[in-house]
Scaffold this motif. Structure first.
Motif, PDB file in Angstrom:
ATOM      1  N   LEU A   1       4.779 -12.820  15.148  1.00  0.00           N
ATOM      2  CA  LEU A   1       4.995 -11.443  15.578  1.00  0.00           C
ATOM      3  C   LEU A   1       6.423 -11.199  16.068  1.00  0.00           C
ATOM      4  CD1 LEU A   1       3.318  -8.858  15.690  1.00  0.00           C
ATOM      5  CD2 LEU A   1       2.689  -9.424  18.039  1.00  0.00           C
ATOM      6  N   ASN A   2       7.232 -12.257  16.097  1.00  0.00           N
ATOM      7  CA  ASN A   2       8.649 -12.103  16.442  1.00  0.00           C
ATOM      8  C   ASN A   2       9.499 -11.760  15.220  1.00  0.00           C
ATOM      9  OD1 ASN A   2       8.866 -12.736  19.351  1.00  0.00           O
ATOM     10  ND2 ASN A   2       8.027 -14.710  18.747  1.00  0.00           N
ATOM     11  N   THR A   3       8.899 -11.668  14.036  1.00  0.00           N
ATOM     12  CA  THR A   3       9.648 -11.430  12.797  1.00  0.00           C
ATOM     13  C   THR A   3       9.366 -10.030  12.259  1.00  0.00           C
ATOM     14  OG1 THR A   3       7.879 -12.306  11.388  1.00  0.00           O
ATOM     15  CG2 THR A   3       9.483 -13.880  12.244  1.00  0.00           C
ATOM     16  N   ASP A   4      10.351  -9.456  11.583  1.00  0.00           N
ATOM     17  CA  ASP A   4      10.180  -8.107  11.048  1.00  0.00           C
ATOM     18  C   ASP A   4       9.218  -8.079   9.866  1.00  0.00           C
ATOM     19  OD1 ASP A   4      11.883  -9.496   9.394  1.00  0.00           O
ATOM     20  OD2 ASP A   4      13.444  -7.963   9.339  1.00  0.00           O
ATOM     21  N   TRP A   5       9.293  -9.095   8.984  1.00  0.00           N
ATOM     22  CA  TRP A   5       8.430  -9.079   7.802  1.00  0.00           C
ATOM     23  C   TRP A   5       6.953  -9.095   8.177  1.00  0.00           C
ATOM     24  CZ3 TRP A   5       5.146 -13.168   7.502  1.00  0.00           C
ATOM     25  CH2 TRP A   5       5.506 -14.351   8.156  1.00  0.00           C
ATOM     26  N   TYR A   6       6.624  -9.778   9.259  1.00  0.00           N
ATOM     27  CA  TYR A   6       5.218  -9.852   9.678  1.00  0.00           C
ATOM     28  C   TYR A   6       4.758  -8.520  10.261  1.00  0.00           C
ATOM     29  CZ  TYR A   6       1.004 -11.997  11.666  1.00  0.00           C
ATOM     30  OH  TYR A   6      -0.290 -12.323  11.979  1.00  0.00           O
ATOM     31  N   ILE A   7       5.647  -7.863  11.006  1.00  0.00           N
ATOM     32  CA  ILE A   7       5.294  -6.551  11.559  1.00  0.00           C
ATOM     33  C   ILE A   7       5.089  -5.548  10.429  1.00  0.00           C
ATOM     34  CG2 ILE A   7       6.058  -4.678  13.068  1.00  0.00           C
ATOM     35  CD1 ILE A   7       7.699  -6.760  14.618  1.00  0.00           C
ATOM     36  N   PHE A   8       5.954  -5.612   9.412  1.00  0.00           N
ATOM     37  CA  PHE A   8       5.770  -4.737   8.246  1.00  0.00           C
ATOM     38  C   PHE A   8       4.401  -4.966   7.603  1.00  0.00           C
ATOM     39  CE2 PHE A   8      10.539  -4.309   7.862  1.00  0.00           C
ATOM     40  CZ  PHE A   8      10.562  -2.928   7.973  1.00  0.00           C
ATOM     41  N   GLN A   9       4.020  -6.225   7.452  1.00  0.00           N
ATOM     42  CA  GLN A   9       2.739  -6.523   6.814  1.00  0.00           C
ATOM     43  C   GLN A   9       1.568  -6.009   7.642  1.00  0.00           C
ATOM     44  OE1 GLN A   9       2.557 -10.713   5.847  1.00  0.00           O
ATOM     45  NE2 GLN A   9       4.453 -10.653   4.680  1.00  0.00           N
ATOM     46  N   LEU A  10       1.635  -6.191   8.944  1.00  0.00           N
ATOM     47  CA  LEU A  10       0.551  -5.703   9.806  1.00  0.00           C
ATOM     48  C   LEU A  10       0.461  -4.181   9.758  1.00  0.00           C
ATOM     49  CD1 LEU A  10       1.079  -7.975  12.951  1.00  0.00           C
ATOM     50  CD2 LEU A  10      -0.699  -8.206  11.218  1.00  0.00           C
ATOM     51  N   ARG A  11       1.597  -3.522   9.604  1.00  0.00           N
ATOM     52  CA  ARG A  11       1.610  -2.059   9.570  1.00  0.00           C
ATOM     53  C   ARG A  11       1.142  -1.502   8.226  1.00  0.00           C
ATOM     54  NH1 ARG A  11       7.171   1.219   9.211  1.00  0.00           N
ATOM     55  NH2 ARG A  11       6.875   0.452   7.074  1.00  0.00           N
ATOM     56  N   ASP A  12       1.533  -2.194   7.127  1.00  0.00           N
ATOM     57  CA  ASP A  12       1.396  -1.573   5.806  1.00  0.00           C
ATOM     58  C   ASP A  12       0.258  -2.110   4.953  1.00  0.00           C
ATOM     59  OD1 ASP A  12       3.649  -0.153   6.527  1.00  0.00           O
ATOM     60  OD2 ASP A  12       5.027  -1.530   5.501  1.00  0.00           O
ATOM     61  N   GLU A  13      -0.274  -3.285   5.290  1.00  0.00           N
ATOM     62  CA  GLU A  13      -1.254  -3.907   4.411  1.00  0.00           C
ATOM     63  C   GLU A  13      -2.610  -4.007   5.097  1.00  0.00           C
ATOM     64  OE1 GLU A  13       0.463  -7.536   2.978  1.00  0.00           O
ATOM     65  OE2 GLU A  13       2.386  -6.566   2.529  1.00  0.00           O
ATOM     66  N   GLU A  14      -3.663  -3.852   4.291  1.00  0.00           N
ATOM     67  CA  GLU A  14      -5.020  -3.847   4.835  1.00  0.00           C
ATOM     68  C   GLU A  14      -5.416  -5.222   5.363  1.00  0.00           C
ATOM     69  OE1 GLU A  14      -6.777  -1.306   5.335  1.00  0.00           O
ATOM     70  OE2 GLU A  14      -5.677   0.199   4.188  1.00  0.00           O
ATOM     71  N   PRO A  15      -6.210  -5.213   6.462  1.00  0.00           N
ATOM     72  CA  PRO A  15      -6.597  -4.063   7.288  1.00  0.00           C
ATOM     73  C   PRO A  15      -5.442  -3.663   8.208  1.00  0.00           C
ATOM     74  CG  PRO A  15      -7.540  -6.069   8.177  1.00  0.00           C
ATOM     75  CD  PRO A  15      -6.818  -6.473   6.933  1.00  0.00           C
ATOM     76  N   LYS A  16      -4.926  -2.453   8.001  1.00  0.00           N
ATOM     77  CA  LYS A  16      -3.731  -2.006   8.711  1.00  0.00           C
ATOM     78  C   LYS A  16      -3.983  -1.886  10.210  1.00  0.00           C
ATOM     79  CE  LYS A  16      -2.141   0.704   4.734  1.00  0.00           C
ATOM     80  NZ  LYS A  16      -1.798   2.062   4.242  1.00  0.00           N
ATOM     81  N   LEU A  17      -2.946  -2.216  10.968  1.00  0.00           N
ATOM     82  CA  LEU A  17      -3.002  -2.026  12.413  1.00  0.00           C
ATOM     83  C   LEU A  17      -2.252  -0.751  12.791  1.00  0.00           C
ATOM     84  CD1 LEU A  17      -2.481  -5.610  13.880  1.00  0.00           C
ATOM     85  CD2 LEU A  17      -4.580  -4.307  13.690  1.00  0.00           C
ATOM     86  N   PRO A  18      -2.627  -0.124  13.868  1.00  0.00           N
ATOM     87  CA  PRO A  18      -1.994   1.132  14.277  1.00  0.00           C
ATOM     88  C   PRO A  18      -0.609   0.906  14.882  1.00  0.00           C
ATOM     89  CG  PRO A  18      -3.662   0.513  15.864  1.00  0.00           C
ATOM     90  CD  PRO A  18      -3.776  -0.465  14.743  1.00  0.00           C
TER      91      PRO A  18
END
Length: 866
Positions: free
Chosen positions: A558-575
């Motif tokens: 969760l310290n990386t940008d690519w992981y935050i993008f994935q959590l935001r954009d890919e199912e099951p998406k996080l708010p």
């Protein structure tokens, strides 16, 4: 093919079949802890694992998952088993060749048999060594790495043998392809470039010039694409200058290419990125002189073919950006762009370290992080690992000495292999003295090289024994006895390590992941801490398709940008309501808050997630959880409620710290404990659990403990005792649990059970002052002061800081009428703690009172512990 070769091949087949049978019998039946869960999952879905991505492994693993046999996990685990068995076979053939070289050309039939005995010994000592066997029964990269390494060494020796009859380049070209292909398995395969270079240089220096670039540049793959390219340019330039000096290439061509290469190398080894112009210049500095050299000389054609094989082998890395762009469920680093691919290959996610700034004292790196692992690889006996492994370790030294004396070329080659994978790894890896897990697997190649010497040492020792006798009959008996002794070693090793390496019935990691996911609310998300509470969960979701509605949020990633993008954009998406620019800023890993304090991105994102997840009424859109393995709760503890293996996070603090019904239902109805606990909750000793599995499994005990403390706080001692007794069955000898259970027995006035428990605890944990303290107090409750006092004395001896033990001894003596002696215990405490003025004043008052107090009426215990 002569009978000698046929006999060797038949023996090699036996070596392979025995190793394969052992590995497949002891194979892990499902997902284990650490990286295997990720490797199985990415093989199944064609994902991207942790840096540097290991694309070739993923592709082979995907093929393994398609074989219609057993489960997906077993298929990928079995890939390691078969690769290791093949590595053992080639180790046998390589050791045999090295022994024959050391024996020399004038070899008798008996010498050949001694060589086979030594090769069998060395191969099986590798097969059943601690780390090699462990990596052979689960999905890991190290088995395939070892196969590639020993194959390269064997091919090099084959080239040497063929080259002495007729100059050839075929085996060396195959080495080039295998190495460059196999860095997609593990970067450690590239290490073999230097031992090969040593071998070729000692055999034929002209061939060494030809193969210098492909062999040595593979050592630079750990540095990433650009620096690897820079190394290729440097080595190629030197090669072209050598050929220019030999008049096989025009001097102006070589020097012009050198100038272009130097310009390109300033980019490759600097901080700037390649532009189309500098990339074209770099390619020209290599390809133009190579084309001219290939046109004029055979050496140039060989180098050109080697370059083609290098590119063909390394081309599996094209899988990474191609597949990443398709957004697989596991997409570590998301190497879909040039920059992210470069970061993945350079492993920037793990931070930058220097081998020249040591992160721990040399003593720790040599002893704790190397020698401790090395000496436990070959324990022939279950007690005292060093002495148990003394014979194999000594044989390795004897084998190295014999090879050095008899055949220098093969010795320097093998020595380079061993040195790079032991001393070289210690220097390069630069371990701390507080690593998060055992790091023995990093030295597996070193154990492999040493096993070659063990085999050679076995042959030398049998030969030495034989030559010590003059009578033919005695010599034959000596050879038979020596051979039996050598071959007994792998049998003893196999028997000694079987239990700790037999994974049959071990479902601990798989069930732990199931137990974490099963009770979660639909569509929720759970914060995890590291590999062991993340990778098995990924396996469950992607391979067994279980609870894919839940998001697993790894706090390290969760310290990386690519992981935050994935959590935001890919199912099951996080708010997550953050724009791309903000997320890229967060990808730095940390920031400063308004007060100037350093805040890690993961900390910011946890709070942001919990903020963005709110509904208008203050509830959650998706229920958040923290795994109990997460050490840092980020100030949310008062909002936690324990539910089995997770803490549910509430929007407020108006809730109990323990959800009794949910936790009890999870522990007794939902959770699975195969290979861990029996049906009655008792520990299952039939399945070996390593320290990691045992430690994580104690989280079950922690949940039962919370239930017990809840029941005890409400006066429900029968249920509290029942929970504690279950923990005792789960983890026999767990001192802290037994002490608390004994206290509950005491509260329930069941002194008989309390005494029995504390007596067992004192016997099993003779250094536990707490056990003796409670044993003494329990006897006091029954009025057995004469029995209580020795236990209390023992408690004070073991733990002189236990204030309550002095008080209990004082009370026991006073109750029994020995008032003067009673006061001596308080006197001892005061003398050893002169700063305790409150106890000193109490002692003085009690001493005055004691003179006028009738026998049997104690003036009362001293105050509580200061």
């Amino acid at each position: 093919m002569g009978w000698t070769q046929r006999a060797a091949l038949w023996l090699g087949l036996v070596v392979f079949l025995v190793a394969a049978a052992v590995y497949l019998i002891t194979l892990t039946p499902t997902v284990p802890f650490w990286d295997s869960g990720e490797f199985i999952a990415v093989s199944y879905i064609l994902g991207i694992p942790h840096p540097p991505g290991t694309p070739f492994y993923v592709l082979i693993g995907r093929i393994a998952t398609m074989i219609p046999w057993a489960t997906v996990a077993q298929r990928v685990n079995a890939l390691s088993a078969l690769a290791s068995a093949l590595a053992v076979l080639i180790t046998f053939l390589t050791t045999l060749r090295l022994i024959r070289l050391a024996q020399g050309p004038n070899r008798s039939t008996q010498d050949e048999w001694l060589a086979r005995i030594g090769a069998l010994t060395g191969a099986w000592m590798l097969a059943f060594s601690d780390s090699f066997w462990e990596n052979s029964i689960e999905a890991e990269v190290y088995s395939l790495m070892s196969l590639a390494q020993i194959l390269v060494l064997w091919l090099g020796l084959r080239w040497w043998e063929a080259h002495e009859k007729r100059p050839t380049a075929g085996p060396l070209l195959l080495c080039v392809y295998v190495m460059w292909l196999s860095v997609g398995l593990h970067l450690g395969v590239g290490i073999m470039g230097l031992p090969l270079m040593v071998l070729v240089s000692l055999v034929d220096r002209r061939a060494a010039v030809v193969f210098a670039m492909p062999f040595l540049s593979v050592l630079l793959v750990t540095m990433g694409l650009e620096r690897m390219a820079g190394g290729m340019l440097l080595l190629s330039t030197l090669t072209f200058l050598v050929f220019a000096a030999q008049k096989k290439l025009n001097g102006w061509v070589a020097w012009s290419a050198a100038v272009a290469a130097v310009i390109s190398m300033t980019v490759a080894f600097g901080d700037k990125d390649f532009t189309p112009g500098t990339a074209l210049l770099a390619a020209a500095s290599l390809l133009v002189p190579l084309a001219l050299l290939a046109w004029r000389a055979r050496e140039g054609r060989i180098i050109a073919l080697a370059l083609f094989l290098m590119v063909a082998g390394y081309s599996t890395h094209a899988y990474l950006p191609i597949r990443a762009a398709q957004h697989p469920a596991i997409n570590e680093g998301n190497p879909s762009t040039w920059n992210s691919l470069r970061d993945l290959l350079e492993r920037k996610q793990y931070g930058q370290t220097s081998m020249f700034v040591r992160r721990a004292p040399w003593s720790a790196q040599l002893d704790k992080e190397f020698w401790r692992y090395f000496k436990r690889q070959w324990p022939l006996f279950p007690t005292n690992r060093l002495w148990g492994a003394l014979l194999p370790l000594t044989l390795g030294l004897l084998g190295a000495a014999w090879q050095a004396r008899r055949e220098r070329t093969s010795f320097f080659t093998t020595g380079a292999f061993f040195g790079l994978t032991t001393a070289g790894m210690i220097l390069f890896l630069n371990f701390t003295d507080h690593e998060v897990r055992e790091r023995d697997y990093f030295f597996q190649s070193g154990y492999h090289a040493y096993a070659l010497w063990i085999g050679m040492g076995a042959t030398w020792l049998i030969g030495w024994i034989r030559d010590s006798f003059r009578v033919a009959r005695a010599r034959d008996i000596a050879v038979a006895a020596g051979s039996a002794l050598m071959l007994a070693q792998p049998v003893l090793l196999l028997a000694n390590l079987w239990y700790t390496h037999d994974r049959r019935g071990n479902y601990v990691a798989r069930d732990y992941a199931y137990n974490m996911l099963a009770p979660l609310a639909p569509g929720g998300f759970v914060f995890t801490n590291g590999d062991n509470d993340t990778f098995p969960l990924w396996y469950m979701q992607e391979v067994e398709h279980f609870r894919k509605d839940v998001s697993v949020v790894n706090l390290s990633l969760l310290n990386t940008d690519w992981y935050i993008f994935q959590l935001r954009d890919e199912e099951p998406k996080l708010p997550i309501h953050l724009d791309d620019e903000t997320i890229r800023f967060l990808g730095q890993g940390a920031m400063q808050d308004e007060a100037g304090n350093l805040v890690y991105t993961s900390q910011f994102m946890v709070k942001r997630l919990l903020t963005d997840d709110r509904l208008p009424d203050g509830g959650w859109k998706k229920i958040p959880y923290f795994a109990v393995t997460v050490p840092e709760h980020q100030g949310l503890d008062r909002q936690f409620s324990l539910e089995g293996l997770v803490y549910r996070v509430y929007p407020d603090t108006l809730h109990p710290e323990l959800d009794v019904e949910t936790t009890r239902r999870a522990l007794y109805q939902t959770f699975r404990y195969r290979g861990l606990f029996r049906a009655d909750g008792s520990w299952d000793p039939s399945v070996y659990k390593d320290e990691n599995a045992s430690t994580l499994s104690r989280n079950y005990a922690a949940a039962h403990l919370q239930l017990a403390m809840h029941y005890e706080s409400r006066g429900d001692l029968p249920h509290a005792i029942a929970e504690m007794e279950r923990i005792e069955r789960m983890f026999p000898g767990y001192v802290e649990v037994l002490v608390l259970l004994g206290r509950y027995y005491m509260e329930a006035r069941d002194t008989a059970k309390a005494i029995g428990l504390f007596e067992r605890l004192a016997a099993s944990s003779p250094n536990s002052g707490e056990a003796y303290y409670y044993l003494g107090v329990t006897h006091m409750m029954k009025g057995n002061y004469g029995v209580a006092l020795p236990a209390l004395d023992k408690s004070i001896q073991l733990d002189p800081q236990n204030y309550y033990a002095y008080v209990a001894a004082y009370t026991a003596l006073w109750e029994s009428g020995d008032r003067e002696r009673a006061l001596t215990y308080l006197q001892r405490w005061v003398e050893s703690h002169p700063e305790d003025s409150a106890s000193r004043a109490t002692l003085e008052e009690l001493t005055r009172q004691a003179r006028g107090v009738p026998l049997g009426a104690p003036p009362g215990p001293p105050p509580g512990r200061p």
